[in-house]
Design an enzyme around this catalytic site. Structure first.
Site, PDB file in Angstrom:
ATOM      1  CB  ALA A 156      -5.513 -34.861 -60.529  1.00 16.43           C
ATOM      2  CE  LYS A 157      -5.482 -29.493 -53.135  1.00 19.22           C
ATOM      3  NZ  LYS A 157      -4.677 -30.162 -52.240  1.00 19.22           N
ATOM      4  CB  ALA A 158      -9.380 -34.091 -59.571  1.00 21.58           C
TER       5      ALA A 158
END
Length: 289
Positions: A156-158
């Protein structure tokens, strides 16, 4: 240039165009306290966002991995990005969609009842690493490691995953470096703080297996380009002691594009022909698709 909170222009915010300086959130926004936020970094070249739909799809998937649903479809996100570019009169720009849990009924770790918001900001942004784009970036070696996929959603690009990246980049800049190379939780070479990494040895390209960090869209693009050029690409676990044997090195990312690396810690690399060729080929590709 003014700070990012004090600029002219418009930001697409939950379906409306909002004056840049008024695109604000409440102090008790859940994302600010608990990092329930995902985002994308994209570049628009001559009016076209490179891999735009793939970025939008990844944004939706990143939110799903953080257990929330963005209240806009991929098509609506695509339209929002186009609107933001048009209203700000930009054809070459950086594009930042961001989705987050806002303030609502919950103010603890749990936040299922809080509304989810989406915004898209666009601005002009030159080379992420400045003149390192041409002469080679200097990298520190970070003390922080990328966590195990069992402890954080590594694909995830969190926002929360970038906390240690910020610490690592600050430490690097204090040493006069452009960025830092990070290891993963096992001690393998992983990536830079916001870009994937590649190495060249004996005409072949080696790059870390993305099993504990984000498999970047630019990374995937560059691997495909290399293969089309007949260059053997080896995705594998890379040990730190191997740095001494590599001849060239570069970073990839939507912001970084393809940036050569001249030094990592005590190891030096040539800004060689393969690196320059793939950088030039990438620059051409993003302006033709």
């Amino acid at each position: 240039m003014a700070g990012y909170d004090d600029r002219d222009g418009k930001i697409w915010f939950d379906g409306k165009m909002v004056d840049w300086r008024d695109a604000n959130v409440h102090l008790l926004t859940h994302a600010m306290h608990y990092a329930s936020s995902v985002f994308e970094g994209e570049r628009c070249y001559d009016g076209n966002i490179f891999l735009s739909r793939k970025h939008s799809e990844r944004l939706v998937e990143s939110a799903r991995q953080l257990d929330f649903e963005i209240p806009f479809t991929v098509d609506q996100i695509e339209d929002a990005k186009k609107q933001a570019l048009e209203v700000n009169g930009l054809t070459n720009a950086y594009v930042r969609p961001v989705a987050w849990r806002g303030a609502g009924e919950d103010m603890g770790v749990a936040s299922a009842r809080n509304p989810v918001h989406l915004a898209v900001a666009v601005w002009e942004w030159g080379s992420y690493y400045g003149d390192a784009k041409f002469k080679g970036a200097k990298l520190d070696v970070a003390k922080w490691k990328r966590p195990s996929p069992e402890t954080a959603p590594s694909q995830a690009k969190a926002a929360g995953l970038y906390m240690i990246a910020t610490l690592s980049k600050h430490a690097a800049e204090a040493k006069g470096c452009s960025d830092a190379m990070m290891f993963d939780y096992r001690g393998y070479i992983a990536e830079a703080t916001g870009a994937n990494i590649f190495f060249v040895k004996d005409g072949e390209v080696h790059t870390p297996t993305p099993d504990a960090f984000l498999n970047g869209l630019t990374r995937q693009t560059v691997i495909q380009m290399l293969k089309e050029k007949g260059i053997n690409v080896i995705e594998r676990h890379i040990m730190p002691e191997e740095l001494e044997s590599f001849e060239q090195c570069w970073l990839t990312g939507s912001a970084a594009e393809v940036t050569p690396v001249g030094q990592i810690g005590d190891y030096n690399f040539e800004v060689g022909a393969m690196c320059r060729d793939i950088s030039e080929s990438y620059d051409k590709l993003v302006r033709t698709l």
